[in-house]
Design an enzyme around this catalytic site. Structure first.
Site, PDB file in Angstrom:
ATOM      1  N   GLN A  78     -20.652   9.737  13.212  1.00 25.34           N
ATOM      2  CA  GLN A  78     -21.346   9.518  14.479  1.00 25.34           C
ATOM      3  C   GLN A  78     -22.178  10.752  14.839  1.00 25.34           C
ATOM      4  OE1 GLN A  78     -19.924   6.891  16.991  1.00 25.34           O
ATOM      5  NE2 GLN A  78     -21.706   7.207  18.268  1.00 25.34           N
ATOM      6  N   PHE A  79     -23.389  10.805  14.304  1.00 22.75           N
ATOM      7  CA  PHE A  79     -24.257  11.967  14.547  1.00 22.75           C
ATOM      8  C   PHE A  79     -24.614  12.129  16.018  1.00 22.75           C
ATOM      9  CE2 PHE A  79     -27.466   8.697  14.201  1.00 22.75           C
ATOM     10  CZ  PHE A  79     -28.488   9.115  15.045  1.00 22.75           C
ATOM     11  N   THR A  80     -24.527  11.056  16.804  1.00 23.77           N
ATOM     12  CA  THR A  80     -24.912  11.135  18.205  1.00 23.77           C
ATOM     13  C   THR A  80     -23.960  11.994  19.034  1.00 23.77           C
ATOM     14  OG1 THR A  80     -23.781   9.064  18.731  1.00 23.77           O
ATOM     15  CG2 THR A  80     -26.123   8.918  18.138  1.00 23.77           C
TER      16      THR A  80
END
Length: 150
Positions: A78-80
């Site tokens: 989850q890069f966010t």
């Protein structure tokens, strides 16, 4: 490296209509990786995830870890989690690691958690458009950042 742990009674990841991973009791772990992350961050975070005592004991107190409840892990990249929201309303993601850095660390995290747990870790697909379903138990949601160890 950042992780959001959600204690769940069930969770699953679906990509293009196919379930890529699913668990019952355990943690849905959303994992964010930044360029500055190292194997030391990974090892520390993996130990924290596996050792986190947030499952109820016989007195209803959060005192048991995953192994104590035969729990599982569903690990989702989850890069966010490294979104910058200081300016404007459109988040920036410059702190999030590029795939050439993030993918090897994500794969190492899968291996490390599997070794620590002594069983297979369920996963999503890195970079895919994933649909995550979960029943958050409690709700219990914990944020862990390897850059905030002290």
């Amino acid at each position: 490296m950042r992780a959001v742990l959600q204690r769940v009674t069930q969770a699953s990841c679906t990509v293009d209509g196919d379930i890529t991973g699913q668990i019952e009791t355990g943690f849905l772990v959303l994992l964010g990786i930044e360029d500055a992350d190292t194997n030391e961050d990974l090892d520390w975070l993996a130990q924290k995830i596996v050792g986190m005592r947030v499952f109820g004991d016989e007195n209803g107190m959060m005192n048991k870890a995953l192994a104590d409840v035969n729990g599982d892990i569903l690990l989702i990249s989850q890069f966010t989690l490294f979104a910058s929201t200081k300016k404007g309303n459109r988040p920036g993601f410059t702190r999030a690691a590029r795939p050439d850095i993030a993918i090897p660390l994500y794969e190492k995290m899968i291996e490390k958690l599997s070794t620590l747990m002594g069983k297979k870790i369920q996963t999503g697909i890195f970079g895919a458009d994933m649909k995550i379903a979960l029943v958050n138990d409690g709700p219990v949601t914990i944020l862990i950042d390897s850059k905030n160890k002290e």
